[in-house]
Write a protein that holds these residues in place. Structure first.
Motif, mmCIF file in Angstrom:
data_model
loop_
_atom_site.group_PDB
_atom_site.id
_atom_site.type_symbol
_atom_site.label_atom_id
_atom_site.label_comp_id
_atom_site.label_asym_id
_atom_site.label_seq_id
_atom_site.Cartn_x
_atom_site.Cartn_y
_atom_site.Cartn_z
ATOM 1 N N ARG A 214 35.451 -3.040 38.529
ATOM 2 C CA ARG A 214 35.401 -2.778 37.086
ATOM 3 C C ARG A 214 34.161 -3.482 36.555
ATOM 4 O O ARG A 214 33.739 -4.498 37.104
ATOM 5 C CB ARG A 214 36.635 -3.321 36.342
ATOM 6 C CG ARG A 214 37.979 -2.723 36.713
ATOM 7 C CD ARG A 214 38.267 -1.395 36.001
ATOM 8 N NE ARG A 214 37.487 -0.273 36.449
ATOM 9 C CZ ARG A 214 37.744 0.470 37.544
ATOM 10 N NH1 ARG A 214 38.749 0.208 38.310
ATOM 11 N NH2 ARG A 214 36.961 1.483 37.853
ATOM 12 N N SER A 215 33.602 -2.953 35.499
ATOM 13 C CA SER A 215 32.455 -3.615 34.879
ATOM 14 C C SER A 215 32.956 -4.851 34.129
ATOM 15 O O SER A 215 33.732 -4.718 33.178
ATOM 16 C CB SER A 215 31.765 -2.652 33.914
ATOM 17 O OG SER A 215 31.205 -1.576 34.632
ATOM 18 N N ALA A 216 32.509 -6.014 34.573
ATOM 19 C CA ALA A 216 33.000 -7.263 33.974
ATOM 20 C C ALA A 216 32.276 -7.516 32.649
ATOM 21 O O ALA A 216 31.058 -7.390 32.564
ATOM 22 C CB ALA A 216 32.745 -8.417 34.935
ATOM 23 N N ARG A 217 33.027 -7.865 31.630
ATOM 24 C CA ARG A 217 32.436 -8.121 30.313
ATOM 25 C C ARG A 217 32.370 -9.606 29.995
ATOM 26 O O ARG A 217 31.786 -10.021 28.995
ATOM 27 C CB ARG A 217 33.222 -7.380 29.231
ATOM 28 C CG ARG A 217 33.171 -5.850 29.383
ATOM 29 C CD ARG A 217 31.778 -5.373 29.309
ATOM 30 N NE ARG A 217 31.440 -4.014 29.692
ATOM 31 C CZ ARG A 217 32.154 -2.904 29.729
ATOM 32 N NH1 ARG A 217 33.429 -2.891 29.471
ATOM 33 N NH2 ARG A 217 31.621 -1.761 30.051
ATOM 34 N N ALA A 218 32.999 -10.437 30.877
ATOM 35 C CA ALA A 218 32.934 -11.895 30.716
ATOM 36 C C ALA A 218 32.955 -12.498 32.119
ATOM 37 O O ALA A 218 33.575 -11.943 33.032
ATOM 38 C CB ALA A 218 34.126 -12.383 29.891
ATOM 39 N N GLY B 237 21.946 -9.602 23.026
ATOM 40 C CA GLY B 237 22.912 -10.688 22.984
ATOM 41 C C GLY B 237 24.211 -10.415 23.732
ATOM 42 O O GLY B 237 25.185 -11.154 23.549
ATOM 43 N N GLN B 238 24.251 -9.405 24.575
ATOM 44 C CA GLN B 238 25.498 -9.131 25.318
ATOM 45 C C GLN B 238 25.855 -10.358 26.176
ATOM 46 O O GLN B 238 25.007 -10.879 26.903
ATOM 47 C CB GLN B 238 25.336 -7.882 26.184
ATOM 48 C CG GLN B 238 25.162 -6.598 25.364
ATOM 49 C CD GLN B 238 25.196 -5.364 26.245
ATOM 50 O OE1 GLN B 238 26.242 -4.938 26.695
ATOM 51 N NE2 GLN B 238 24.028 -4.802 26.501
ATOM 52 N N ARG B 239 27.102 -10.794 26.078
ATOM 53 C CA ARG B 239 27.491 -12.094 26.621
ATOM 54 C C ARG B 239 27.374 -12.200 28.139
ATOM 55 O O ARG B 239 27.210 -13.303 28.689
ATOM 56 C CB ARG B 239 28.925 -12.460 26.185
ATOM 57 C CG ARG B 239 29.996 -11.524 26.724
ATOM 58 C CD ARG B 239 31.360 -11.822 26.119
ATOM 59 N NE ARG B 239 32.009 -12.974 26.733
ATOM 60 C CZ ARG B 239 33.255 -13.356 26.457
ATOM 61 N NH1 ARG B 239 33.964 -12.666 25.548
ATOM 62 N NH2 ARG B 239 33.797 -14.395 27.039
ATOM 63 N N GLY C 205 39.953 5.115 33.508
ATOM 64 C CA GLY C 205 40.289 6.422 34.072
ATOM 65 C C GLY C 205 39.054 7.219 34.441
ATOM 66 O O GLY C 205 37.927 6.882 34.048
ATOM 67 N N ARG C 206 39.255 8.253 35.218
ATOM 68 C CA ARG C 206 38.175 9.164 35.611
ATOM 69 C C ARG C 206 38.674 10.595 35.466
ATOM 70 O O ARG C 206 39.860 10.867 35.633
ATOM 71 C CB ARG C 206 37.743 8.927 37.061
ATOM 72 C CG ARG C 206 37.037 7.587 37.300
ATOM 73 C CD ARG C 206 35.721 7.475 36.550
ATOM 74 N NE ARG C 206 34.978 6.269 36.918
ATOM 75 C CZ ARG C 206 35.063 5.102 36.286
ATOM 76 N NH1 ARG C 206 35.877 4.957 35.241
ATOM 77 N NH2 ARG C 206 34.357 4.064 36.699
ATOM 78 N N PHE C 207 37.771 11.500 35.160
ATOM 79 C CA PHE C 207 38.142 12.904 35.034
ATOM 80 C C PHE C 207 38.650 13.439 36.373
ATOM 81 O O PHE C 207 38.146 13.032 37.434
ATOM 82 C CB PHE C 207 36.933 13.734 34.603
ATOM 83 C CG PHE C 207 36.475 13.473 33.196
ATOM 84 C CD1 PHE C 207 37.388 13.494 32.143
ATOM 85 C CD2 PHE C 207 35.140 13.224 32.929
ATOM 86 C CE1 PHE C 207 36.959 13.267 30.840
ATOM 87 C CE2 PHE C 207 34.706 12.988 31.626
ATOM 88 C CZ PHE C 207 35.623 13.011 30.578
#
Ligand SMILES: Cc1cc2nc3c(=O)[nH]c(=O)nc-3n(C[C@H](O)[C@H](O)[C@H](O)COP(=O)(O)O)c2cc1C
Length: 222
Positions: free
Chosen positions: A19-23, A73-75, A203-205
């Motif tokens: 998954r794309s990690a946001r933190a 500024g994306q964390r 999800g994915r199509f």
């Protein structure tokens, strides 16, 4: 002696679980693990094996702080222990790189003379005619993003999370990091260990939405 890093996931599980990690946690990535991620990730294919990807590997807080405003500024940029500025070298089809690829292939015993000659004439011709792209940026992104995908999956197999990012200003990165005009930033890739809030699977199509049969618009047989 440095311990050889051990994968924690199979490649199939890494694909399923990435998954794309946001933190990110502040935990460092072991140097041997980082090297293995980059070494295996750059086994990606590229046109004529030209390998036009170049990576600026940011590890210092100072360098990441400089990148932060370039990425609005994306964390992830300041939190991740490592951030790759994944660039494409638009001079990769120039004669010196072609000769370097030929020499590499010869070292591997995988470069017949006839193919070397074909590369010397066919690559410059292809870059002039451009039958499959109109702008060099399209060509370079095609190559670099394959490597970025490989790196993200190898990283996941080693338990290292990532987040591909196009939310950045090309001009700001080029100026801040003194990149030549021939080096185009294609993607940022923070690498590290995900922290809360964890990104949920979006999800994915299903295949019947994205695949076609023999003609565009024809259903993909199930
Ligand atoms: C080319 C590309 C650019 C992206 N840019 C950003 C970005 O700037 N910031 C961000 O938080 N996520 C970014 N993402 C992550 C996507 O939002 C994410 O891949 C998508 O929502 C699917 O989620 P998943 O990767 O967790 O499966 C980007 C992904 C890709 C492939």
């Amino acid at each position: 002696m440095t311990a050889q890093p051990q994968p924690v996931l199979s490649l199939l599980d890494a694909i399923a679980q990435r998954r794309s990690a946001r933190a990110f946690k502040p935990d460092a990535i072991a140097t041997a693990t980082l090297h293995e991620i980059l070494r295996l990730g750059t086994q990606a294919p590229s046109a004529f094996n030209l390998q036009p990807w170049r990576f600026i590997v940011l590890q210092s807080a100072d360098a990441k702080a400089k990148l932060s405003p370039c990425a609005f500024g994306q964390r992830q940029i300041t939190e991740a222990p490592v951030v790759l500025i994944c660039c494409g070298d638009t001079t990769a089809a120039d004669p010196d790189n072609i000769e370097a690829v030929i020499a590499l292939g010869q070292q591997q015993g995988a470069m017949p003379d006839a193919f070397a000659d074909y590369m010397r004439t066919g690559i410059p011709q292809g870059m002039r005619d451009r039958p499959s792209f109109t702008h060099i940026e399209a060509w370079i992104n095609r190559q670099v993003m394959l490597a970025v995908g490989h790196i993200a999956l190898v990283a996941q197999a080693y338990g290292v999370d990532s987040c591909p990012m196009e939310g950045f200003s090309t001009a700001a990165i080029q100026e801040t990091f003194g990149l030549p005009e021939t080096l185009i930033p294609c993607c940022l890739l923070p690498l590290g260990y995900a922290a809360d809030p964890l990104k949920q699977y979006g999800g994915r199509f299903p295949l019947d939405r994205i695949c076609y049969g023999d003609r565009y618009g024809e259903p993909f047989p199930s």
